[in-house]
Design an enzyme around this catalytic site. Structure first.
Site, PDB file in Angstrom:
ATOM      1  N   LYS A  13      43.847  12.486   2.252  1.00 48.93           N
ATOM      2  CA  LYS A  13      44.882  11.082   1.866  1.00 48.93           C
ATOM      3  C   LYS A  13      45.885  11.279   0.942  1.00 48.93           C
ATOM      4  O   LYS A  13      47.322  10.950   1.221  1.00 48.93           O
ATOM      5  CB  LYS A  13      43.965   9.744   1.802  1.00 48.93           C
ATOM      6  CG  LYS A  13      42.950   9.641   2.416  1.00 48.93           C
ATOM      7  CD  LYS A  13      42.102   8.309   2.048  1.00 48.93           C
ATOM      8  CE  LYS A  13      41.752   8.404   0.724  1.00 48.93           C
ATOM      9  NZ  LYS A  13      40.308   9.242   0.690  1.00 48.93           N
ATOM     10  N   ARG A  88      39.382  -0.714   0.396  1.00 43.41           N
ATOM     11  CA  ARG A  88      38.227   0.031   0.379  1.00 43.41           C
ATOM     12  C   ARG A  88      36.978  -0.984   0.614  1.00 43.41           C
ATOM     13  O   ARG A  88      35.965  -0.405   0.588  1.00 43.41           O
ATOM     14  CB  ARG A  88      37.917   0.695  -0.747  1.00 43.41           C
ATOM     15  CG  ARG A  88      38.194   2.172  -1.064  1.00 43.41           C
ATOM     16  CD  ARG A  88      38.034   2.607  -2.526  1.00 43.41           C
ATOM     17  NE  ARG A  88      37.577   3.918  -2.540  1.00 43.41           N
ATOM     18  CZ  ARG A  88      38.555   4.985  -2.929  1.00 43.41           C
ATOM     19  NH1 ARG A  88      39.876   4.572  -3.143  1.00 43.41           N
ATOM     20  NH2 ARG A  88      38.107   6.082  -3.032  1.00 43.41           N
ATOM     21  N   ARG A 127      38.909  21.129  -5.940  1.00 40.98           N
ATOM     22  CA  ARG A 127      40.263  20.706  -6.243  1.00 40.98           C
ATOM     23  C   ARG A 127      40.627  20.607  -7.687  1.00 40.98           C
ATOM     24  O   ARG A 127      39.590  20.423  -8.611  1.00 40.98           O
ATOM     25  CB  ARG A 127      40.188  19.100  -5.852  1.00 40.98           C
ATOM     26  CG  ARG A 127      41.360  18.327  -6.430  1.00 40.98           C
ATOM     27  CD  ARG A 127      41.438  16.911  -5.695  1.00 40.98           C
ATOM     28  NE  ARG A 127      40.286  16.170  -5.930  1.00 40.98           N
ATOM     29  CZ  ARG A 127      40.243  14.859  -5.359  1.00 40.98           C
ATOM     30  NH1 ARG A 127      41.248  14.605  -4.601  1.00 40.98           N
ATOM     31  NH2 ARG A 127      39.165  14.209  -5.679  1.00 40.98           N
ATOM     32  N   ARG A 160      38.851  16.725 -11.785  1.00 35.62           N
ATOM     33  CA  ARG A 160      38.483  15.300 -11.975  1.00 35.62           C
ATOM     34  C   ARG A 160      37.070  15.181 -12.414  1.00 35.62           C
ATOM     35  O   ARG A 160      36.038  16.117 -11.822  1.00 35.62           O
ATOM     36  CB  ARG A 160      38.415  14.678 -10.873  1.00 35.62           C
ATOM     37  CG  ARG A 160      40.071  13.927 -10.765  1.00 35.62           C
ATOM     38  CD  ARG A 160      40.559  13.206  -9.419  1.00 35.62           C
ATOM     39  NE  ARG A 160      39.742  12.311  -8.942  1.00 35.62           N
ATOM     40  CZ  ARG A 160      40.089  12.061  -7.595  1.00 35.62           C
ATOM     41  NH1 ARG A 160      41.021  11.927  -7.186  1.00 35.62           N
ATOM     42  NH2 ARG A 160      39.202  11.028  -7.160  1.00 35.62           N
ATOM     43  N   ARG A 171      29.846   9.109  -3.797  1.00 32.72           N
ATOM     44  CA  ARG A 171      31.262   8.705  -3.221  1.00 32.72           C
ATOM     45  C   ARG A 171      31.463   8.444  -1.916  1.00 32.72           C
ATOM     46  O   ARG A 171      31.696   7.600  -0.891  1.00 32.72           O
ATOM     47  CB  ARG A 171      32.362   9.389  -3.826  1.00 32.72           C
ATOM     48  CG  ARG A 171      32.720   9.190  -5.431  1.00 32.72           C
ATOM     49  CD  ARG A 171      33.630  10.302  -6.079  1.00 32.72           C
ATOM     50  NE  ARG A 171      34.785  10.282  -5.396  1.00 32.72           N
ATOM     51  CZ  ARG A 171      35.697  11.470  -5.409  1.00 32.72           C
ATOM     52  NH1 ARG A 171      35.261  12.474  -5.959  1.00 32.72           N
ATOM     53  NH2 ARG A 171      36.812  11.583  -4.970  1.00 32.72           N
TER      54      ARG A 171
HETATM   55  P1  AP5 Z   1      42.963  14.930  -1.343  1.00 37.01           P
HETATM   56  O1  AP5 Z   1      44.426  14.982  -0.617  1.00 37.01           O
HETATM   57  O2  AP5 Z   1      43.060  14.707  -2.933  1.00 37.01           O
HETATM   58  O3  AP5 Z   1      42.195  14.035  -0.839  1.00 37.01           O
HETATM   59  P2  AP5 Z   1      41.667  12.213  -0.799  1.00 37.01           P
HETATM   60  O4  AP5 Z   1      41.278  11.939   0.385  1.00 37.01           O
HETATM   61  O5  AP5 Z   1      43.060  11.899  -1.586  1.00 37.01           O
HETATM   62  O6  AP5 Z   1      40.728  12.421  -1.851  1.00 37.01           O
HETATM   63  P3  AP5 Z   1      40.276  11.648  -3.036  1.00 37.01           P
HETATM   64  O7  AP5 Z   1      39.269  12.037  -3.752  1.00 37.01           O
HETATM   65  O8  AP5 Z   1      41.259  11.587  -3.840  1.00 37.01           O
HETATM   66  O9  AP5 Z   1      39.866  10.174  -2.786  1.00 37.01           O
HETATM   67  P4  AP5 Z   1      39.095   9.174  -3.038  1.00 37.01           P
HETATM   68  O10 AP5 Z   1      39.412   8.098  -2.039  1.00 37.01           O
HETATM   69  O11 AP5 Z   1      37.671   9.532  -3.217  1.00 37.01           O
HETATM   70  O12 AP5 Z   1      39.666   8.957  -4.710  1.00 37.01           O
HETATM   71  P5  AP5 Z   1      40.346   8.030  -5.405  1.00 37.01           P
HETATM   72  O13 AP5 Z   1      41.393   8.568  -6.188  1.00 37.01           O
HETATM   73  O14 AP5 Z   1      41.021   7.231  -4.304  1.00 37.01           O
HETATM   74  O15 AP5 Z   1      42.468  16.421  -1.115  1.00 37.01           O
HETATM   75  C1  AP5 Z   1      41.269  16.768  -1.631  1.00 37.01           C
HETATM   76  C2  AP5 Z   1      41.357  18.353  -1.850  1.00 37.01           C
HETATM   77  O16 AP5 Z   1      41.209  18.974  -0.554  1.00 37.01           O
HETATM   78  C3  AP5 Z   1      42.513  18.885  -2.526  1.00 37.01           C
HETATM   79  O17 AP5 Z   1      42.133  20.005  -3.343  1.00 37.01           O
HETATM   80  C4  AP5 Z   1      43.285  19.230  -1.519  1.00 37.01           C
HETATM   81  O18 AP5 Z   1      44.375  20.286  -1.850  1.00 37.01           O
HETATM   82  C5  AP5 Z   1      42.418  20.018  -0.290  1.00 37.01           C
HETATM   83  N1  AP5 Z   1      43.107  19.633   0.729  1.00 37.01           N
HETATM   84  C6  AP5 Z   1      43.824  18.239   1.112  1.00 37.01           C
HETATM   85  N2  AP5 Z   1      44.314  18.393   2.703  1.00 37.01           N
HETATM   86  C7  AP5 Z   1      43.676  19.766   2.845  1.00 37.01           C
HETATM   87  C8  AP5 Z   1      43.453  20.353   4.298  1.00 37.01           C
HETATM   88  N3  AP5 Z   1      44.077  19.649   5.370  1.00 37.01           N
HETATM   89  N4  AP5 Z   1      42.903  21.647   4.313  1.00 37.01           N
HETATM   90  C9  AP5 Z   1      42.197  22.041   3.203  1.00 37.01           C
HETATM   91  N5  AP5 Z   1      42.117  21.609   2.193  1.00 37.01           N
HETATM   92  C10 AP5 Z   1      42.774  20.396   2.169  1.00 37.01           C
HETATM   93  O19 AP5 Z   1      39.414   7.214  -6.074  1.00 37.01           O
HETATM   94  C11 AP5 Z   1      38.868   7.537  -7.193  1.00 37.01           C
HETATM   95  C12 AP5 Z   1      37.733   6.503  -7.619  1.00 37.01           C
HETATM   96  O20 AP5 Z   1      38.652   5.173  -8.132  1.00 37.01           O
HETATM   97  C13 AP5 Z   1      36.910   5.667  -6.674  1.00 37.01           C
HETATM   98  O21 AP5 Z   1      35.522   6.649  -6.535  1.00 37.01           O
HETATM   99  C14 AP5 Z   1      36.590   4.400  -7.178  1.00 37.01           C
HETATM  100  O22 AP5 Z   1      35.747   4.285  -8.264  1.00 37.01           O
HETATM  101  C15 AP5 Z   1      38.025   4.078  -7.801  1.00 37.01           C
HETATM  102  N6  AP5 Z   1      38.927   3.294  -6.557  1.00 37.01           N
HETATM  103  C16 AP5 Z   1      39.976   3.951  -6.378  1.00 37.01           C
HETATM  104  N7  AP5 Z   1      40.296   2.800  -5.470  1.00 37.01           N
HETATM  105  C17 AP5 Z   1      39.619   1.866  -5.326  1.00 37.01           C
HETATM  106  C18 AP5 Z   1      39.547   0.733  -4.850  1.00 37.01           C
HETATM  107  N8  AP5 Z   1      40.561   0.402  -3.875  1.00 37.01           N
HETATM  108  N9  AP5 Z   1      38.622  -0.190  -5.071  1.00 37.01           N
HETATM  109  C19 AP5 Z   1      37.537   0.048  -5.705  1.00 37.01           C
HETATM  110  N10 AP5 Z   1      37.451   1.176  -6.336  1.00 37.01           N
HETATM  111  C20 AP5 Z   1      38.499   2.095  -6.366  1.00 37.01           C
END
Ligand code: AP5
Length: 215
Positions: A13, A88, A127, A160, A171
């Site tokens: 994403k 979420r 990552r 991270r 997660r």
């Molecule tokens: P990446 O693009 O970073 O994937 P992502 O889907 O954005 O993954 P995240 O881990 O950032 O999502 P998340 O939803 O868990 O984290 P968030 O920060 O929102 O890609 C991942 C890896 O794969 C990278 O190395 C990339 O290079 C590689 N890649 C990408 N595309 C690829 C492809 N097509 N092929 C191969 N490799 C690829 O949330 C973190 C924490 O914050 C949560 O756990 C929670 O505690 C809190 N939080 C955030 N938002 C909320 C909310 N709305 N409500 C409550 N808590 C929240």
């Protein structure tokens, strides 16, 4: 254009939202990035969020809804935005709809990044992130030109805190339990669009562009 990017952790994403944001000139609103900035600044909100994030749990709804409410009121959101990692939970989605409704706006599409859990653990353990500019890499599939250093701003890349295998598994469980019900929520509204997130990044981007322009 108001888009919701929905999908499990590591589904890509953030990678796609960053590119789409630059190409379309609308901001990427990532609640994860906002919370990590609050942690880095040592604010009370950051200290409290860190406890949830380091365990792989969700931060309470009222905290993230408050962050989004403030952020979408900023002037750069006037022509639209991409919500990356929000909503979420069902209460977050309902709060978003109410916020938008009060401005006579609505979500145009909820894009679901579909991918099996098995692929995600290696994506996330590999990552590496630049805390300064937010650029993202992968130790095998998206390597920086110089190992461990950001191509864009030469800052040292870090792993991270929540990209450790035991936290990743938590997660993923949280996603299936609390976030995946949003698929039904948006399907019933007729705005859920799915894409195959196992493809290479350029192919995912092409699918995303097609799907948004046809929506
Ligand atoms: P990446 O693009 O970073 O994937 P992502 O889907 O954005 O993954 P995240 O881990 O950032 O999502 P998340 O939803 O868990 O984290 P968030 O920060 O929102 O890609 C991942 C890896 O794969 C990278 O190395 C990339 O290079 C590689 N890649 C990408 N595309 C690829 C492809 N097509 N092929 C191969 N490799 C690829 O949330 C973190 C924490 O914050 C949560 O756990 C929670 O505690 C809190 N939080 C955030 N938002 C909320 C909310 N709305 N409500 C409550 N808590 C929240």
């Amino acid at each position: 254009m108001i888009l919701v990017f929905l999908g499990p952790p590591g589904s890509g994403k953030g990678t796609q939202a960053k590119r789409f944001s630059v190409d379309r000139g609308i901001p990427q609103l990532s609640t994860g990035d906002m919370l990590r900035r609050a942690i880095a600044s040592g604010t009370d909100l950051g200290k409290s969020a860190q406890e949830y994030m380091s365990k792989g749990s969700l931060v309470p709804d009222e905290v993230v809804i408050g962050l989004i409410r403030e952020r979408i009121a900023e002037s750069d959101c006037r022509n639209g935005f991409i919500l990356d990692g929000f909503p979420r939970t069902i209460p977050q989605a309902q709060a978003l709809d109410a916020l938008l409704r009060s401005e006579a706006l609505k979500v145009q599409a909820a894009v679901l990044f579909e991918i099996a859990d098995g692929v995600l653990v290696s994506r996330l353990t590999g990552r590496r992130t630049c805390l300064k500019c937010g650029a993202m890499y992968h130790v095998e599939t998206m390597r920086p030109r110089k190992s461990g250093v950001c191509d864009q701003c030469t800052t040292e890349l870090v792993q991270r805190d929540d990209d450790r295998e035991e936290v990743i598994r938590k997660r993923l469980a949280v996603y299936h339990d609390q976030t995946s019900p949003l698929e039904k929520y948006y399907r019933e509204k007729g705005i859920l669009q799915s894409l195959d997130a196992t493809q290479a990044p350029d192919a995912v981007y092409a699918s995303l562009s097609r799907l948004v322009s046809s929506g």
